[in-house]
Design a protein around this motif. Structure first.
Motif, PDB file in Angstrom:
ATOM      1  N   LEU A 196       6.579  37.317 -16.203  1.00 38.63           N
ATOM      2  CA  LEU A 196       6.087  37.445 -17.567  1.00 38.63           C
ATOM      3  C   LEU A 196       4.836  36.586 -17.742  1.00 38.63           C
ATOM      4  N   LYS A 197       4.154  36.837 -18.865  1.00 37.79           N
ATOM      5  CA  LYS A 197       2.891  36.131 -19.072  1.00 37.79           C
ATOM      6  C   LYS A 197       2.657  35.912 -20.560  1.00 37.79           C
ATOM      7  N   TYR A 198       1.937  34.840 -20.848  1.00 36.50           N
ATOM      8  CA  TYR A 198       1.458  34.587 -22.189  1.00 36.50           C
ATOM      9  C   TYR A 198      -0.069  34.581 -22.132  1.00 36.50           C
ATOM     10  N   LEU A 199      -0.670  35.487 -22.888  1.00 38.31           N
ATOM     11  CA  LEU A 199      -2.136  35.530 -22.970  1.00 38.31           C
ATOM     12  C   LEU A 199      -2.590  35.141 -24.372  1.00 38.31           C
ATOM     13  N   SER A 200      -1.931  35.685 -25.382  1.00 35.78           N
ATOM     14  CA  SER A 200      -2.253  35.362 -26.765  1.00 35.78           C
ATOM     15  C   SER A 200      -1.164  35.977 -27.635  1.00 35.78           C
ATOM     16  N   GLY A 201      -1.238  35.729 -28.927  1.00 35.51           N
ATOM     17  CA  GLY A 201      -0.299  36.350 -29.842  1.00 35.51           C
ATOM     18  C   GLY A 201       1.019  35.610 -29.905  1.00 35.51           C
ATOM     19  N   SER A 202       2.110  36.351 -29.960  1.00 33.26           N
ATOM     20  CA  SER A 202       3.424  35.745 -30.090  1.00 33.26           C
ATOM     21  C   SER A 202       3.689  34.754 -28.969  1.00 33.26           C
ATOM     22  N   THR A 203       4.212  33.612 -29.341  1.00 36.16           N
ATOM     23  CA  THR A 203       4.434  32.564 -28.340  1.00 36.16           C
ATOM     24  C   THR A 203       5.689  32.813 -27.510  1.00 36.16           C
ATOM     25  N   GLU A 217      26.554  34.275 -14.931  1.00 34.33           N
ATOM     26  CA  GLU A 217      26.784  34.529 -16.356  1.00 34.33           C
ATOM     27  C   GLU A 217      26.537  33.306 -17.234  1.00 34.33           C
ATOM     28  N   ALA A 218      26.177  32.197 -16.652  1.00 29.62           N
ATOM     29  CA  ALA A 218      25.809  31.014 -17.436  1.00 29.62           C
ATOM     30  C   ALA A 218      24.339  31.094 -17.823  1.00 29.62           C
ATOM     31  N   PRO A 219      23.932  30.365 -18.858  1.00 34.59           N
ATOM     32  CA  PRO A 219      22.507  30.336 -19.217  1.00 34.59           C
ATOM     33  C   PRO A 219      21.738  29.396 -18.302  1.00 34.59           C
ATOM     34  N   VAL A 220      20.437  29.601 -18.243  1.00 35.24           N
ATOM     35  CA  VAL A 220      19.602  28.738 -17.421  1.00 35.24           C
ATOM     36  C   VAL A 220      18.257  28.521 -18.092  1.00 35.24           C
ATOM     37  N   GLU A 221      17.695  27.334 -17.862  1.00 34.62           N
ATOM     38  CA  GLU A 221      16.343  27.033 -18.300  1.00 34.62           C
ATOM     39  C   GLU A 221      15.595  26.405 -17.138  1.00 34.62           C
ATOM     40  N   LEU A 222      14.459  26.965 -16.797  1.00 31.82           N
ATOM     41  CA  LEU A 222      13.594  26.395 -15.767  1.00 31.82           C
ATOM     42  C   LEU A 222      12.373  25.820 -16.487  1.00 31.82           C
ATOM     43  N   ARG A 223      12.119  24.547 -16.236  1.00 25.67           N
ATOM     44  CA  ARG A 223      11.100  23.867 -17.020  1.00 25.67           C
ATOM     45  C   ARG A 223       9.724  23.932 -16.378  1.00 25.67           C
ATOM     46  N   CYS A 224       8.723  24.043 -17.235  1.00 23.39           N
ATOM     47  CA  CYS A 224       7.339  24.061 -16.795  1.00 23.39           C
ATOM     48  C   CYS A 224       6.496  23.347 -17.839  1.00 23.39           C
ATOM     49  N   ASN A 225       5.747  22.364 -17.393  1.00 25.00           N
ATOM     50  CA  ASN A 225       4.779  21.689 -18.253  1.00 25.00           C
ATOM     51  C   ASN A 225       3.412  21.775 -17.594  1.00 25.00           C
ATOM     52  N   TYR A 226       2.397  21.832 -18.417  1.00 24.47           N
ATOM     53  CA  TYR A 226       1.061  21.964 -17.867  1.00 24.47           C
ATOM     54  C   TYR A 226       0.124  20.991 -18.566  1.00 24.47           C
ATOM     55  N   SER A 227      -1.017  20.787 -17.944  1.00 21.94           N
ATOM     56  CA  SER A 227      -2.075  20.031 -18.607  1.00 21.94           C
ATOM     57  C   SER A 227      -3.388  20.749 -18.348  1.00 21.94           C
ATOM     58  N   SER A 228      -4.188  20.819 -19.400  1.00 16.62           N
ATOM     59  CA  SER A 228      -5.489  21.466 -19.295  1.00 16.62           C
ATOM     60  C   SER A 228      -6.339  21.033 -20.470  1.00 16.62           C
ATOM     61  N   SER A 229      -7.624  20.964 -20.248  1.00 14.92           N
ATOM     62  CA  SER A 229      -8.541  20.565 -21.315  1.00 14.92           C
ATOM     63  C   SER A 229      -9.066  21.778 -22.076  1.00 14.92           C
ATOM     64  N   VAL A 230      -8.694  22.972 -21.627  1.00 15.04           N
ATOM     65  CA  VAL A 230      -9.155  24.192 -22.290  1.00 15.04           C
ATOM     66  C   VAL A 230      -7.951  25.077 -22.594  1.00 15.04           C
ATOM     67  N   SER A 231      -8.210  26.129 -23.346  1.00 20.83           N
ATOM     68  CA  SER A 231      -7.142  27.094 -23.617  1.00 20.83           C
ATOM     69  C   SER A 231      -6.718  27.768 -22.322  1.00 20.83           C
ATOM     70  N   VAL A 232      -5.452  28.094 -22.249  1.00 23.06           N
ATOM     71  CA  VAL A 232      -4.921  28.632 -20.996  1.00 23.06           C
ATOM     72  C   VAL A 232      -4.140  29.906 -21.212  1.00 23.06           C
ATOM     73  N   TYR A 233      -4.002  30.621 -20.126  1.00 22.42           N
ATOM     74  CA  TYR A 233      -3.018  31.688 -20.019  1.00 22.42           C
ATOM     75  C   TYR A 233      -1.891  31.146 -19.144  1.00 22.42           C
ATOM     76  N   LEU A 234      -0.683  31.574 -19.402  1.00 26.72           N
ATOM     77  CA  LEU A 234       0.469  31.046 -18.671  1.00 26.72           C
ATOM     78  C   LEU A 234       1.284  32.180 -18.065  1.00 26.72           C
ATOM     79  N   PHE A 235       1.812  31.922 -16.894  1.00 26.93           N
ATOM     80  CA  PHE A 235       2.528  32.954 -16.150  1.00 26.93           C
ATOM     81  C   PHE A 235       3.772  32.368 -15.504  1.00 26.93           C
TER      82      PHE A 235
END
Lengths: 112, 112
Positions: A48-55, A16-34
């Motif tokens: 979940l995934k980020y392809l475009s649109g709402s961040t 029941e506590a909150p959690v944050e799992l961190r992720c950092n990336y590096s890329s020279s081009v636009s990316v999709y994130l999963f």
């Protein structure tokens, strides 16, 4: 070259506590994130995934992640974790030439 | 809809023996990936196919590993001869163009 960094190999958190799992990336081009989740003795499942649109993207089981281009981050959060969330979570980036790179994973251990 | 199918699920062999893994991707998915996941690590790409063409095999140890996807559908990954360090989970994934990967349950290999 692209890379993904998950700094926390293990994250213990009380139920029941909150959690944050961190992720950092590096890329020279636009990316999709999963974010993928791997429950014990099971295969990888897309969370979940980020392809475009709402961040800000959300999963059906209460997780959300926000794409932050300036900080090159895609942290995963949940306001209240459940025992059943115990699993290993992998961040992945898909960039140039459809190349996918995974992070080393973060084991989330929910403590009752 | 059936997911990505892999067989066998588990394999134990002695070093220097050959081993083969089979993958049937989701129908209609042109892209097929083979990954290796060592204990406590994220998946690492071995080879990626677009239809029957291997478009990224830069991480495949070609002295002992081989793969094929003859008709652009199912695929076989072979190791000959296997070494102790090959013990890992071998994951197959497929995706339509650009989109998310869907993973199979994996084949857990133990080399003795």
């Amino acid at each position: 070259a692209q890379s993904v960094t998950q700094l926390d190999s293990q994250v213990p958190v009380f139920e029941e506590a909150p959690v944050e799992l961190r992720c950092n990336y590096s890329s020279s081009v636009s990316v999709y994130l999963f974010w993928y989740v791997q429950y014990p003795n099971q295969g990888l499942q897309l969370l979940l995934k980020y392809l475009s649109g709402s961040t800000l993207v959300e999963s059906i089981n209460g997780f959300e992640a926000e794409f932050n281009k300036s900080q090159t981050s895609f942290h995963l959060r949940k306001p209240s974790v459940h025992i059943s969330d115990t699993a290993e979570y992998f961040c992945a980036v898909k960039g140039g030439y459809q190349k996918v790179t995974f992070g080393t994973g973060t084991k989330l251990q929910v403590i009752p | 809809e059936a997911g990505v199918v892999q067989s066998p699920r588990y394999k134990i062999i002695e070093k220097k023996q050959p081993v083969a893994f089979w993958c049937n991707p989701i129908s209609g998915h042109n892209t097929l990936y083979w990954y290796r996941q060592n204990l406590g690590q994220g998946p690492e790409l071995l080879i990626r196919y677009e239809n029957e063409e291997a478009v990224d095999d830069s991480q495949l140890p070609k002295d002992r590993f081989s793969a094929e996807r003859l008709k652009g559908v199912d695929s076989t990954l072979k190791i000959q001869p296997a070494e102790l360090g090959d013990s890992a989970v071998y994951l197959c994934a497929s995706s339509p163009p650009v989109e998310t990967q869907y993973f199979g349950p994996g084949t857990r290999l133990l080399v003795l």
